[in-house]
Each structure stands twice: as C-alpha cells, then as structure tokens.
Motif scaffolding. Structure first.
Motif, PDB file in Angstrom:
ATOM      1  N   ILE A   1     -16.241  28.997 -59.772  1.00 13.93           N
ATOM      2  CA  ILE A   1     -15.584  29.436 -61.005  1.00 13.93           C
ATOM      3  C   ILE A   1     -14.890  28.260 -61.684  1.00 13.93           C
ATOM      4  O   ILE A   1     -14.975  28.086 -62.904  1.00 13.93           O
ATOM      5  N   TYR A   2     -14.218  27.428 -60.905  1.00 13.23           N
ATOM      6  CA  TYR A   2     -13.560  26.246 -61.487  1.00 13.23           C
ATOM      7  C   TYR A   2     -14.588  25.278 -62.078  1.00 13.23           C
ATOM      8  O   TYR A   2     -14.371  24.695 -63.148  1.00 13.23           O
ATOM      9  N   THR A   3     -15.707  25.106 -61.404  1.00 13.81           N
ATOM     10  CA  THR A   3     -16.756  24.231 -61.921  1.00 13.81           C
ATOM     11  C   THR A   3     -17.337  24.790 -63.217  1.00 13.81           C
ATOM     12  O   THR A   3     -17.537  24.055 -64.188  1.00 13.81           O
ATOM     13  N   GLY A   4     -17.611  26.089 -63.241  1.00 11.77           N
ATOM     14  CA  GLY A   4     -18.139  26.720 -64.459  1.00 11.77           C
ATOM     15  C   GLY A   4     -17.168  26.626 -65.616  1.00 11.77           C
ATOM     16  O   GLY A   4     -17.570  26.379 -66.761  1.00 11.77           O
ATOM     17  N   SER A   5     -15.885  26.776 -65.326  1.00 14.92           N
ATOM     18  CA  SER A   5     -14.873  26.660 -66.384  1.00 14.92           C
ATOM     19  C   SER A   5     -14.784  25.232 -66.908  1.00 14.92           C
ATOM     20  O   SER A   5     -14.619  25.013 -68.111  1.00 14.92           O
ATOM     21  N   GLY A   6     -14.901  24.270 -66.019  1.00 14.58           N
ATOM     22  CA  GLY A   6     -14.885  22.869 -66.446  1.00 14.58           C
ATOM     23  C   GLY A   6     -16.093  22.512 -67.285  1.00 14.58           C
ATOM     24  O   GLY A   6     -15.982  21.796 -68.285  1.00 14.58           O
ATOM     25  N   ILE A   7     -17.261  23.012 -66.888  1.00 13.02           N
ATOM     26  CA  ILE A   7     -18.471  22.779 -67.678  1.00 13.02           C
ATOM     27  C   ILE A   7     -18.339  23.442 -69.041  1.00 13.02           C
ATOM     28  O   ILE A   7     -18.739  22.875 -70.067  1.00 13.02           O
ATOM     29  N   TRP A   8     -17.758  24.644 -69.087  1.00 18.29           N
ATOM     30  CA  TRP A   8     -17.562  25.338 -70.360  1.00 18.29           C
ATOM     31  C   TRP A   8     -16.653  24.521 -71.283  1.00 18.29           C
ATOM     32  O   TRP A   8     -16.955  24.353 -72.470  1.00 18.29           O
ATOM     33  N   ALA A   9     -15.549  24.020 -70.750  1.00 21.49           N
ATOM     34  CA  ALA A   9     -14.628  23.217 -71.567  1.00 21.49           C
ATOM     35  C   ALA A   9     -15.305  21.935 -72.047  1.00 21.49           C
ATOM     36  O   ALA A   9     -15.128  21.526 -73.202  1.00 21.49           O
ATOM     37  N   GLY A  10     -16.091  21.322 -71.190  1.00 25.01           N
ATOM     38  CA  GLY A  10     -16.828  20.126 -71.596  1.00 25.01           C
ATOM     39  C   GLY A  10     -17.834  20.420 -72.696  1.00 25.01           C
ATOM     40  O   GLY A  10     -17.994  19.638 -73.637  1.00 25.01           O
ATOM     41  N   LEU A  11     -18.530  21.563 -72.589  1.00 27.19           N
ATOM     42  CA  LEU A  11     -19.481  21.950 -73.634  1.00 27.19           C
ATOM     43  C   LEU A  11     -18.787  22.195 -74.964  1.00 27.19           C
ATOM     44  O   LEU A  11     -19.325  21.865 -76.022  1.00 27.19           O
ATOM     45  N   VAL A  12     -17.596  22.781 -74.930  1.00 28.27           N
ATOM     46  CA  VAL A  12     -16.844  23.004 -76.170  1.00 28.27           C
ATOM     47  C   VAL A  12     -16.523  21.667 -76.825  1.00 28.27           C
ATOM     48  O   VAL A  12     -16.719  21.490 -78.039  1.00 28.27           O
ATOM     49  N   LEU A  13     -16.047  20.702 -76.043  1.00 30.31           N
ATOM     50  CA  LEU A  13     -15.696  19.393 -76.595  1.00 30.31           C
ATOM     51  C   LEU A  13     -16.923  18.634 -77.092  1.00 30.31           C
ATOM     52  O   LEU A  13     -16.898  18.040 -78.176  1.00 30.31           O
ATOM     53  N   ILE A  14     -18.004  18.663 -76.320  1.00 28.74           N
ATOM     54  CA  ILE A  14     -19.225  17.960 -76.725  1.00 28.74           C
ATOM     55  C   ILE A  14     -19.829  18.590 -77.974  1.00 28.74           C
ATOM     56  O   ILE A  14     -20.281  17.888 -78.885  1.00 28.74           O
ATOM     57  N   THR A  15     -19.820  19.926 -78.044  1.00 27.57           N
ATOM     58  CA  THR A  15     -20.340  20.613 -79.228  1.00 27.57           C
ATOM     59  C   THR A  15     -19.510  20.262 -80.460  1.00 27.57           C
ATOM     60  O   THR A  15     -20.062  20.007 -81.540  1.00 27.57           O
ATOM     61  N   GLY A  16     -18.212  20.231 -80.305  1.00 27.07           N
ATOM     62  CA  GLY A  16     -17.346  19.838 -81.429  1.00 27.07           C
ATOM     63  C   GLY A  16     -17.578  18.409 -81.861  1.00 27.07           C
ATOM     64  O   GLY A  16     -17.579  18.097 -83.056  1.00 27.07           O
ATOM     65  N   LEU A  17     -17.793  17.524 -80.893  1.00 26.97           N
ATOM     66  CA  LEU A  17     -18.054  16.115 -81.215  1.00 26.97           C
ATOM     67  C   LEU A  17     -19.365  15.964 -81.979  1.00 26.97           C
ATOM     68  O   LEU A  17     -19.416  15.298 -83.012  1.00 26.97           O
ATOM     69  N   PHE A  18     -20.421  16.605 -81.490  1.00 28.64           N
ATOM     70  CA  PHE A  18     -21.699  16.511 -82.179  1.00 28.64           C
ATOM     71  C   PHE A  18     -21.661  17.192 -83.536  1.00 28.64           C
ATOM     72  O   PHE A  18     -22.300  16.753 -84.489  1.00 28.64           O
ATOM     73  N   ASN A  19     -20.904  18.277 -83.650  1.00 28.59           N
ATOM     74  CA  ASN A  19     -20.793  18.990 -84.922  1.00 28.59           C
ATOM     75  C   ASN A  19     -20.068  18.150 -85.969  1.00 28.59           C
ATOM     76  O   ASN A  19     -20.318  18.303 -87.163  1.00 28.59           O
ATOM     77  N   SER A  20     -19.192  17.257 -85.542  1.00 27.99           N
ATOM     78  CA  SER A  20     -18.477  16.433 -86.512  1.00 27.99           C
ATOM     79  C   SER A  20     -19.378  15.404 -87.183  1.00 27.99           C
ATOM     80  O   SER A  20     -19.038  14.867 -88.236  1.00 27.99           O
ATOM     81  N   PHE A  21     -20.537  15.129 -86.600  1.00 28.21           N
ATOM     82  CA  PHE A  21     -21.482  14.169 -87.186  1.00 28.21           C
ATOM     83  C   PHE A  21     -22.408  14.802 -88.214  1.00 28.21           C
ATOM     84  O   PHE A  21     -23.117  14.102 -88.915  1.00 28.21           O
ATOM     85  N   ILE A  22     -22.420  16.134 -88.283  1.00 31.01           N
ATOM     86  CA  ILE A  22     -23.285  16.826 -89.241  1.00 31.01           C
ATOM     87  C   ILE A  22     -22.533  16.953 -90.555  1.00 31.01           C
ATOM     88  O   ILE A  22     -21.404  17.406 -90.604  1.00 31.01           O
ATOM     89  N   THR A  23     -23.177  16.566 -91.644  1.00 32.79           N
ATOM     90  CA  THR A  23     -22.520  16.640 -92.959  1.00 32.79           C
ATOM     91  C   THR A  23     -22.882  17.906 -93.686  1.00 32.79           C
ATOM     92  O   THR A  23     -23.863  18.510 -93.527  1.00 32.79           O
TER      93      THR A  23
END
Length: 62
Positions: A40-62
C-alpha cells in the motif's frame, strides 16, 4: 507530447481505481494490514510520483 500526458493520466486513473478499491478492502480484512502495508505504501508513493510527473509533462503543453 500530448500522447505521453494521456498515457500518464490513464495510468493515474487506473492506479487510483486500484487504490480506492484495494485500501479499504485491506483495512477491513482482519490481519491483512501487516501483510499488505508495504504494498500500500509503495502504491501510494507511485501514485504521488505519477501526479508530479503528469503535472510536469502537462506544463510543457501549450
């Protein structure tokens, strides 16, 4: 770049669904918390990482 964000969002939705169903089932089952705590802790960490990575990649889209 848009395809990458769409794939990341799809993964985020899938993992969110798994966690929303899996965590309450694990907590409601007697004795399952000790066995599934790391998963559960691993899944939660992966989820938080996906949120941050998705936000980072989304900031490059104009």
């Amino acid at each position: 770049m848009t395809i990458i964000v769409q794939i990341l969002v799809l993964l985020l939705i899938f993992l969110s669904t798994v966690l929303v169903v899996g965590i309450p089932v694990t907590l409601a089952s007697p004795g399952q918390w000790e066995q599934s705590k790391n998963l559960i802790y691993t899944g939660s960490g992966i989820w938080a990482g996906l949120v941050l990575i998705t936000g980072l990649f989304n900031s490059f889209i104009t």
